[in-house]
Design an enzyme around this catalytic site. Sequence first.
Site, PDB file in Angstrom:
ATOM      1  N   GLY A  61       0.818  -1.211   0.000  1.00  0.00           N
ATOM      2  CA  GLY A  61       0.000   0.000   0.000  1.00  0.00           C
ATOM      3  C   GLY A  61       0.850   1.259   0.000  1.00  0.00           C
ATOM      4  O   GLY A  61       0.517   2.247  -0.666  1.00  0.00           O
ATOM      5  N   GLU A  62       1.947   1.219   0.721  1.00  0.00           N
ATOM      6  CA  GLU A  62       2.839   2.384   0.803  1.00  0.00           C
ATOM      7  C   GLU A  62       3.470   2.672  -0.559  1.00  0.00           C
ATOM      8  O   GLU A  62       3.596   3.826  -0.968  1.00  0.00           O
ATOM      9  CB  GLU A  62       3.893   2.150   1.879  1.00  0.00           C
ATOM     10  CG  GLU A  62       3.310   2.080   3.289  1.00  0.00           C
ATOM     11  CD  GLU A  62       2.568   0.784   3.613  1.00  0.00           C
ATOM     12  OE1 GLU A  62       1.776   0.794   4.577  1.00  0.00           O
ATOM     13  OE2 GLU A  62       2.756  -0.241   2.914  1.00  0.00           O
TER      14      GLU A  62
ATOM     15  N   HIS B 207      18.291   0.077 -12.906  1.00  0.00           N
ATOM     16  CA  HIS B 207      17.498  -0.030 -14.127  1.00  0.00           C
ATOM     17  C   HIS B 207      16.319   0.928 -14.182  1.00  0.00           C
ATOM     18  O   HIS B 207      15.916   1.337 -15.265  1.00  0.00           O
ATOM     19  CB  HIS B 207      16.953  -1.454 -14.287  1.00  0.00           C
ATOM     20  CG  HIS B 207      18.003  -2.449 -14.637  1.00  0.00           C
ATOM     21  ND1 HIS B 207      17.693  -3.728 -14.999  1.00  0.00           N
ATOM     22  CD2 HIS B 207      19.362  -2.368 -14.658  1.00  0.00           C
ATOM     23  CE1 HIS B 207      18.804  -4.403 -15.253  1.00  0.00           C
ATOM     24  NE2 HIS B 207      19.831  -3.599 -15.029  1.00  0.00           N
TER      25      HIS B 207
END
Length: 161
Positions: free
Chosen positions: A75-76, A103
């Site tokens: 969720g964060e 990347h």
Amino acid sequence: MRIHIATDHAGLEFSRTLQKHLSEAGHEVVDHGPQEYDALDDYPSFCINAARAVVRDQRSNVEALGVVFGGSGNGEQIAANKVEGVRAALVWNLSTAELAREHNDANVISIGARQHTVEEAISFIDRFIATPFSGEERHARRIAQLGEYETTGRILGHDIE
């Protein structure tokens, strides 16, 4: 480097330990909350504030990254990624911490505080901070496409259905 940190109740103790570690390593740490334990707190505002601060600093040429925590980190990460200019990656080992920067030029990572020991989380964060973006053309091109979609809703030369 300035490191913006946010969490919810599940990551509060992690956050305090990590802030101490990062400060001792010479980083300027900005805590976006919470300040006290509340089992019913809501992480989105904390994580969004941290993510906005990272973008604001980077746009002002201040070297900054962000770290957000929660029980799983999912969720964060989602909350941080709602902020234009944020590329938040969920990190669960040293390789994902390194590849997030190398990347994807991630500027925020998310870690599940209930999924890892504090020692593991510290190692992930240290690796994330120490790893530069590779600058390879293929990665820069893909990041530019994400930014283009984020601001225009399309990617020139590619069909978006």
